[in-house]
Design a protein around this motif. Structure first.
Motif, PDB file in Angstrom:
ATOM      1  N   SER A 237      -7.818 -13.052   0.464  1.00 13.37           N
ATOM      2  CA  SER A 237      -8.063 -11.609   0.537  1.00 13.37           C
ATOM      3  C   SER A 237      -9.435 -11.385   1.165  1.00 13.37           C
ATOM      4  O   SER A 237     -10.368 -10.910   0.536  1.00 13.37           O
TER       5      SER A 237
ATOM      6  N   PHE B  86       0.624  -9.528  10.918  1.00 17.64           N
ATOM      7  CA  PHE B  86      -0.664  -8.934  10.575  1.00 17.64           C
ATOM      8  C   PHE B  86      -0.849  -7.652  11.386  1.00 17.64           C
ATOM      9  O   PHE B  86      -0.311  -7.518  12.486  1.00 17.64           O
ATOM     10  N   GLY B  87      -1.599  -6.712  10.840  1.00 15.42           N
ATOM     11  CA  GLY B  87      -1.713  -5.380  11.405  1.00 15.42           C
ATOM     12  C   GLY B  87      -2.003  -5.354  12.897  1.00 15.42           C
ATOM     13  O   GLY B  87      -2.973  -5.949  13.359  1.00 15.42           O
TER      14      GLY B  87
ATOM     15  N   GLU C 104       0.830  -1.208   0.000  1.00 20.13           N
ATOM     16  CA  GLU C 104       0.000   0.000   0.000  1.00 20.13           C
ATOM     17  C   GLU C 104       0.867   1.261   0.000  1.00 20.13           C
ATOM     18  O   GLU C 104       1.775   1.398   0.816  1.00 20.13           O
TER      19      GLU C 104
ATOM     20  N   GLU D   5      -7.482  -9.105  10.222  1.00 22.26           N
ATOM     21  CA  GLU D   5      -6.299  -8.244  10.235  1.00 22.26           C
ATOM     22  C   GLU D   5      -5.518  -8.418   8.934  1.00 22.26           C
ATOM     23  O   GLU D   5      -5.397  -9.523   8.412  1.00 22.26           O
ATOM     24  N   GLN D   6      -4.970  -7.333   8.408  1.00 26.00           N
ATOM     25  CA  GLN D   6      -4.295  -7.382   7.117  1.00 26.00           C
ATOM     26  C   GLN D   6      -2.811  -7.697   7.271  1.00 26.00           C
ATOM     27  O   GLN D   6      -2.153  -7.257   8.211  1.00 26.00           O
ATOM     28  N   LEU D   7      -2.295  -8.474   6.334  1.00 26.72           N
ATOM     29  CA  LEU D   7      -0.874  -8.804   6.306  1.00 26.72           C
ATOM     30  C   LEU D   7      -0.067  -7.545   6.000  1.00 26.72           C
ATOM     31  O   LEU D   7      -0.372  -6.817   5.052  1.00 26.72           O
ATOM     32  N   VAL D   8       0.985  -7.293   6.812  1.00 26.41           N
ATOM     33  CA  VAL D   8       1.818  -6.112   6.579  1.00 26.41           C
ATOM     34  C   VAL D   8       3.278  -6.470   6.314  1.00 26.41           C
ATOM     35  O   VAL D   8       4.022  -5.652   5.758  1.00 26.41           O
TER      36      VAL D   8
ATOM     37  N   ARG E  90      -0.588  -2.248   4.226  1.00 27.35           N
ATOM     38  CA  ARG E  90      -0.927  -3.633   3.890  1.00 27.35           C
ATOM     39  C   ARG E  90      -0.067  -4.161   2.741  1.00 27.35           C
ATOM     40  O   ARG E  90       0.252  -3.443   1.794  1.00 27.35           O
TER      41      ARG E  90
ATOM     42  N   PRO F 277      -6.813  -6.325   1.228  1.00 26.71           N
ATOM     43  CA  PRO F 277      -5.820  -6.881   2.143  1.00 26.71           C
ATOM     44  C   PRO F 277      -5.691  -8.391   1.988  1.00 26.71           C
ATOM     45  O   PRO F 277      -6.617  -9.063   1.524  1.00 26.71           O
TER      46      PRO F 277
ATOM     47  N   GLU G 108      -0.429  -6.359  -0.237  1.00 20.59           N
ATOM     48  CA  GLU G 108      -1.626  -6.771  -0.974  1.00 20.59           C
ATOM     49  C   GLU G 108      -1.413  -7.994  -1.855  1.00 20.59           C
ATOM     50  O   GLU G 108      -2.376  -8.658  -2.251  1.00 20.59           O
TER      51      GLU G 108
ATOM     52  N   THR H 166      -5.547 -11.557   4.318  1.00 19.19           N
ATOM     53  CA  THR H 166      -5.916 -11.818   5.711  1.00 19.19           C
ATOM     54  C   THR H 166      -5.425 -13.163   6.232  1.00 19.19           C
ATOM     55  O   THR H 166      -5.538 -13.431   7.426  1.00 19.19           O
TER      56      THR H 166
END
Length: 277
Positions: A174, A221-222, A131, A242-245, A151, A197, A153, A199
């Motif tokens: 996702s 994850f966030g 992102e 929660e989104q993968l970062v 994130r 995101p 993506e 997930t």
């Protein structure tokens, strides 16, 4: 016109609700070169079965070592019909390994971010779309930054000087209940420029020499501490949204040649197998 004579055998594998990876494996180079194995839902059990073949696998048919299909059982216990096709004169049996992908919401024990892998590990290049940053590439390090909200993506993993007869398979979702995307080393999963995101993720080594390598790493994850990556374990945040970062992978050759680990599906108390043929 040539008439091809085939020997056909079948068996039914009964599975509980969950996700599984069906893999064509081989302990020796002398695997059946013209044989194949197909997967279909069987009429035993009340659950539904979804099949997610890896890239290159057509009609849920495994034709060579390394081919794999992720199978999801929903609703209730269900069954998969496994059918082998052997040309006349080819008697070797295809080795099929079935492992469950754990989807426990608790996930592995959180840990501190680990340093970059030592030099004896496999050379991995992680490519991702992050992102606001766009496409990013790292080698033997973190893709994304733990502790940031940006994130990750989509991603792919390139394995430089990848050995023969071993491959890296991975999947992502996702969204909590979305269909998984499945790929092998070098192939992209996730999205680009769609603000979606990731997930959950899962990783596994496949191929006849997979047992000679160890897979490790971490996923973040966030707002959560890093989770340790383990083969065949689907990772997600505590809520599944929660989104993968950030992501880091390590593949290490084992010092000793060892036999593949025993599969729980060889235990007839766990898996029911019915054969015909």
């Amino acid at each position: 016109m040539n008439n091809l004579s085939l020997k056909v055998s079948s068996r039914i594998v009964v599975l509980d609700i969950g996700m599984y990876i069906f893999r064509y494996v081989s302990d020796t180079p002398a695997h059946p070169r013209n044989s194949s194995l197909s997967l279909h839902q069987a009429p035993i059990g009340k659950g539904a079965v979804d099949f997610f073949p890896a890239s290159g696998v057509v009609r849920n048919t495994l034709t060579m070592p390394g081919d794999c299909v992720v199978v999801r059982v929903k609703g209730a216990q269900a069954s998969v019909l496994v059918t082998e096709y052997h040309p006349e004169g080819e008697s070797a049996t295809i080795q099929l390994r079935i492992d469950q992908i754990s989807t426990s919401p608790s996930g592995p024990t959180p840990s501190e971010p680990s340093p970059v892998a030592p030099s004896r590990t496999a050379a991995l290049k992680l490519n991702g779309h992050i992102e606001t940053r766009g496409d990013v590439t790292v080698e033997d390090g973190w893709l994304g930054v733990p502790g940031t909200p940006l994130r990750l993506e989509g991603f792919s993993v390139d394995w430089k000087d990848q050995p023969k007869d071993v491959n890296l398979a991975y999947l992502c979702r996702s969204g909590k209940d979305s269909e998984p995307q499945i790929a092998l080393a070098g192939q992209f999963v996730g999205t680009r420029r769609q603000a979606k995101p990731i997930t959950s993720v899962a990783f596994a080594l496949t191929g006849q020499r997979a047992a000679h390598y160890e897979l490790s790493g971490q996923a973040v994850f966030g707002g959560q501490p890093p989770l340790d990556i383990a083969a065949d374990k689907e990772l997600s945040g505590p809520n599944g949204t929660e989104q993968l970062v950030a992501l880091r992978l390590v593949i290490t050759p084992k010092a000793a040649q060892v036999s593949p680990p025993a599969s729980p599906w060889n235990d007839t108390a766990t898996t029911q197998i019915f054969r015909n043929g």
